[in-house]
Design a protein around this motif. Structure first.
Motif, PDB file in Angstrom:
ATOM      1  N   TYR A  78      -8.539   7.725  -6.494  1.00 38.96           N
ATOM      2  CA  TYR A  78      -8.943   6.234  -5.937  1.00 38.96           C
ATOM      3  C   TYR A  78      -7.626   5.365  -6.122  1.00 38.96           C
ATOM      4  CZ  TYR A  78     -13.425   8.117  -6.156  1.00 38.96           C
ATOM      5  OH  TYR A  78     -14.522   9.138  -6.143  1.00 38.96           O
ATOM      6  N   LEU A  79      -6.493   5.879  -5.835  1.00 39.38           N
ATOM      7  CA  LEU A  79      -5.180   4.798  -5.864  1.00 39.38           C
ATOM      8  C   LEU A  79      -5.213   3.992  -4.679  1.00 39.38           C
ATOM      9  CD1 LEU A  79      -2.611   4.123  -6.883  1.00 39.38           C
ATOM     10  CD2 LEU A  79      -1.526   6.157  -5.631  1.00 39.38           C
ATOM     11  N   ALA A  80      -5.852   4.480  -3.575  1.00 40.87           N
ATOM     12  CA  ALA A  80      -5.781   3.641  -2.363  1.00 40.87           C
ATOM     13  C   ALA A  80      -6.803   2.438  -2.608  1.00 40.87           C
ATOM     14  CB  ALA A  80      -5.987   4.477  -1.165  1.00 40.87           C
ATOM     15  N   PRO A  81      -8.021   2.807  -2.913  1.00 42.33           N
ATOM     16  CA  PRO A  81      -8.675   1.564  -3.111  1.00 42.33           C
ATOM     17  C   PRO A  81      -8.253   0.672  -4.248  1.00 42.33           C
ATOM     18  CG  PRO A  81      -9.812   3.683  -2.913  1.00 42.33           C
ATOM     19  CD  PRO A  81      -8.631   3.823  -3.176  1.00 42.33           C
ATOM     20  N   ILE A  82      -7.572   1.080  -5.316  1.00 46.02           N
ATOM     21  CA  ILE A  82      -7.066   0.545  -6.491  1.00 46.02           C
ATOM     22  C   ILE A  82      -6.197  -0.742  -5.899  1.00 46.02           C
ATOM     23  CG2 ILE A  82      -5.582   0.341  -8.197  1.00 46.02           C
ATOM     24  CD1 ILE A  82      -7.285   2.865  -9.290  1.00 46.02           C
ATOM     25  N   LEU A  83      -5.269   0.235  -5.089  1.00 42.42           N
ATOM     26  CA  LEU A  83      -4.159  -0.779  -4.336  1.00 42.42           C
ATOM     27  C   LEU A  83      -4.557  -1.915  -3.767  1.00 42.42           C
ATOM     28  CD1 LEU A  83      -1.410   2.033  -3.789  1.00 42.42           C
ATOM     29  CD2 LEU A  83      -1.422   0.048  -5.714  1.00 42.42           C
ATOM     30  N   GLN A  84      -5.771  -1.576  -2.763  1.00 38.41           N
ATOM     31  CA  GLN A  84      -6.023  -2.523  -1.788  1.00 38.41           C
ATOM     32  C   GLN A  84      -7.152  -3.495  -2.449  1.00 38.41           C
ATOM     33  OE1 GLN A  84      -6.560   1.101   1.728  1.00 38.41           O
ATOM     34  NE2 GLN A  84      -8.023  -0.906   1.744  1.00 38.41           N
ATOM     35  N   GLU A  85      -7.951  -3.249  -3.517  1.00 33.36           N
ATOM     36  CA  GLU A  85      -9.010  -4.214  -4.164  1.00 33.36           C
ATOM     37  C   GLU A  85      -8.676  -4.850  -5.226  1.00 33.36           C
ATOM     38  OE1 GLU A  85     -12.619  -2.189  -4.163  1.00 33.36           O
ATOM     39  OE2 GLU A  85     -12.577  -1.084  -2.406  1.00 33.36           O
ATOM     40  N   GLU A  86      -7.658  -4.034  -5.997  1.00 35.58           N
ATOM     41  CA  GLU A  86      -7.107  -4.617  -7.330  1.00 35.58           C
ATOM     42  C   GLU A  86      -5.897  -5.425  -7.114  1.00 35.58           C
ATOM     43  OE1 GLU A  86      -8.822  -4.756 -10.121  1.00 35.58           O
ATOM     44  OE2 GLU A  86     -10.616  -3.589  -9.467  1.00 35.58           O
ATOM     45  N   ALA A  87      -4.842  -4.744  -6.462  1.00 37.04           N
ATOM     46  CA  ALA A  87      -3.597  -5.292  -6.265  1.00 37.04           C
ATOM     47  C   ALA A  87      -3.499  -6.208  -5.119  1.00 37.04           C
ATOM     48  CB  ALA A  87      -2.414  -4.103  -6.324  1.00 37.04           C
ATOM     49  N   GLY A  88      -4.565  -5.817  -4.121  1.00 38.88           N
ATOM     50  CA  GLY A  88      -4.446  -7.019  -2.875  1.00 38.88           C
ATOM     51  C   GLY A  88      -3.571  -6.613  -1.785  1.00 38.88           C
ATOM     52  N   PHE A  89      -3.223  -5.149  -1.836  1.00 39.08           N
ATOM     53  CA  PHE A  89      -2.411  -4.899  -0.720  1.00 39.08           C
ATOM     54  C   PHE A  89      -2.972  -4.508   0.510  1.00 39.08           C
ATOM     55  CE2 PHE A  89       0.371  -3.404  -4.445  1.00 39.08           C
ATOM     56  CZ  PHE A  89       1.832  -3.930  -3.881  1.00 39.08           C
ATOM     57  N   ALA A  90      -2.402  -4.711   1.625  1.00 40.52           N
ATOM     58  CA  ALA A  90      -3.166  -4.503   2.992  1.00 40.52           C
ATOM     59  C   ALA A  90      -2.994  -2.851   3.105  1.00 40.52           C
ATOM     60  CB  ALA A  90      -2.376  -5.111   4.099  1.00 40.52           C
ATOM     61  N   PRO A  91      -4.010  -2.328   3.944  1.00 34.48           N
ATOM     62  CA  PRO A  91      -4.125  -0.838   4.289  1.00 34.48           C
ATOM     63  C   PRO A  91      -2.955  -0.301   4.713  1.00 34.48           C
ATOM     64  CG  PRO A  91      -6.331  -2.112   4.845  1.00 34.48           C
ATOM     65  CD  PRO A  91      -5.086  -3.123   4.350  1.00 34.48           C
ATOM     66  N   SER A  92      -2.150  -1.434   5.452  1.00 33.39           N
ATOM     67  CA  SER A  92      -0.902  -0.906   6.399  1.00 33.39           C
ATOM     68  C   SER A  92       0.266  -0.508   5.065  1.00 33.39           C
ATOM     69  CB  SER A  92      -0.656  -1.965   7.005  1.00 33.39           C
ATOM     70  OG  SER A  92      -0.278  -3.144   6.627  1.00 33.39           O
ATOM     71  N   ALA A  93       0.087  -1.107   3.869  1.00 36.93           N
ATOM     72  CA  ALA A  93       1.098  -1.158   2.991  1.00 36.93           C
ATOM     73  C   ALA A  93       0.910   0.169   2.094  1.00 36.93           C
ATOM     74  CB  ALA A  93       1.071  -2.163   1.988  1.00 36.93           C
ATOM     75  N   ILE A  94      -0.208   1.022   2.170  1.00 37.55           N
ATOM     76  CA  ILE A  94      -0.675   2.246   1.434  1.00 37.55           C
ATOM     77  C   ILE A  94       0.300   3.229   1.551  1.00 37.55           C
ATOM     78  CG2 ILE A  94      -2.137   3.564   0.607  1.00 37.55           C
ATOM     79  CD1 ILE A  94      -2.806   0.599  -0.138  1.00 37.55           C
ATOM     80  N   SER A  95       0.568   3.476   3.066  1.00 42.50           N
ATOM     81  CA  SER A  95       1.688   4.663   3.204  1.00 42.50           C
ATOM     82  C   SER A  95       2.984   4.320   2.637  1.00 42.50           C
ATOM     83  CB  SER A  95       1.438   4.900   4.850  1.00 42.50           C
ATOM     84  OG  SER A  95       2.025   3.660   5.357  1.00 42.50           O
TER      85      SER A  95
END
Length: 399
Positions: A222-239
């Motif tokens: 769940y790293l991608a959801p953690i980075l988006q929902e907890e850290a506040g990163f935009a989906p485009s930053a995940i890659s």
């Protein structure tokens, strides 16, 4: 290193990409197919189940076959599975595609590990395995972030189409570079295979592997959801963050192999599991800050997969001692153990996401990593006790 090792690395790259790219696509697939995050996370778990079944069962069934023919057949199955994922009309058919691809994955890393150790001198075994598994880490560096970017911009199906093309290149590379006269151990009898399942020392290593990977994947799934929902990163930053994570993993994997060669598997794994537990505990508190989260993820990557060479060479060493006629099967069961850990960790992570908070996946993963550390230390104690007993017996005989 022999050129055959780099052919194995090429195949490992394609397989590693399809295994881990799903982590970056969990939110995208969940939205597109109209399923929950835990349901999308099951695509990680069920792939791992395919690996866990395929590694020991298919390794045993193909024991008498020519090693190169097995490798080529596996890569053909891998390509077919990814083409099915590309064309999957539903969530259920995507699950089937993932399981088929996982079957190929399991046997590949099972026989690949024993082929790798057979191509080099004994003192370079861990490094040889690390070279092969570098395909996985390079996949994390380039394949996973690129696949995540493709999935977010062109649809997740396009990612599997690209991965099937990678698999085709790997198939061609294996056909050209892997020798036909690969060393092949005598196939184990059914009774010898069963000994692997009940040999206490090997079972202990499998437990180390399951706990070591279970701890990481409780949060990593769940790293991608953690980075988006907890850290506040935009989906485009995940890659991009996955790219940073992958670079760190590549460095950690090579260092993990050297550490296992220099200090032995037990001491190397003690260091890695100790640091991994600390990092996961820290992630619980740092995921709320973008900068702190990225730094933690960077350090996490250096240790998350650094245990692979040590665990794999350790199980081969113990199998050569306790079940010498079933080393391939023992190696295959450890690949199964890796993926049982992944499956259990990702399922547990899904339960935590549903019943608790995303942030809770990190500290619970840390506790599992501590359990892996305790089992590792106990196995090391048994090694020392056995050595002491053998030395006493030798001294008595000499006297």
């Amino acid at each position: 290193m022999p050129i055959a090792l780099f052919a194995l690395t090429l195949s490992a790259f394609a397989i590693g990409t399809t295994e881990f790219v799903i982590v970056g696509l969990v939110p995208t697939i969940a939205t597109d197919l109209g399923v929950t995050l835990p349901s999308a996370g099951l695509l990680v778990s069920l792939y791992a189940v395919g690996v866990a079944v395929g590694a020991p069962v298919l390794t045993a069934l193909t024991g008498k076959w020519n090693r190169k023919h097995v490798l080529l057949g596996l890569m053909a199955l891998f390509v077919a599975g990814n083409i099915l994922a590309w064309q999957a009309p539903s969530y259920e058919s995507l699950i089937l595609a993932r399981i088929l691809t996982g079957l190929a994955h399991g046997v590949f890393f099972s026989i690949g590990s024993t082929i790798a150790t057979g191509l080099v001198a004994k003192e370079k075994e861990a490094s040889a395995i690390a070279v092969m598994f570098t395909g996985l880490t390079v996949a994390l560096v380039t394949g996973v972030p690129l696949g995540t970017w493709i999935g977010q911009n062109f649809g997740w199906r396009a990612t599997f189409l690209v991965v099937s093309a990678l698999g085709t290149l790997a198939l061609i590379g294996s056909a050209l570079l892997v020798p036909s006269n690969l060393k092949q151990s005598k196939p184990a009898t059914l009774s010898e295979q069963m000994k692997v399942l009940v040999q206490p020392r090997l079972v202990l290593v499998y437990l180390m592997t399951i706990l070591g990977y279970g701890g990481t994947f409780t949060a990593f799934t769940y790293l991608a959801p953690i980075l988006q929902e907890e850290a506040g990163f935009a989906p485009s930053a995940i890659s991009l963050i996955m790219l940073v994570y992958g670079v760190s993993v590549a460095v950690g994997n090579i260092y993990g192999g050297k550490l296992a060669d220099q200090k032995g598997p037990i001491r190397a794994l003690t260091i890695i599991f100790s640091v991994l537990a600390v990092i996961l505990f820290a992630l619980t508190f740092t995921m709320g800050s973008k900068v702190a989260a990225v730094i933690t993820v960077l350090v996490w990557g250096a240790f998350a997969f650094g245990n692979v060479p040590g665990l794999q060479v350790y199980v081969v060493q113990l199998a050569e001692k306790f079940t010498p006629n079933a080393v391939d099967v023992a190696s295959g069961l450890n690949i199964a153990a890796f993926n049982i850990g992944i499956a259990v960790g990702s399922i547990l992570g899904g339960a935590i996401v549903e019943g608790m908070q995303l942030s809770d996946t990190a500290w619970i993963g840390a506790i599992i990593s501590i359990a892996a550390l305790l089992v590792t230390r106990y196995s090391g104690y048994l090694d020392k006790r056995a050595l002491s007993t053998a030395n006493t017996a030798n001294n008595t005989t000499s006297a």
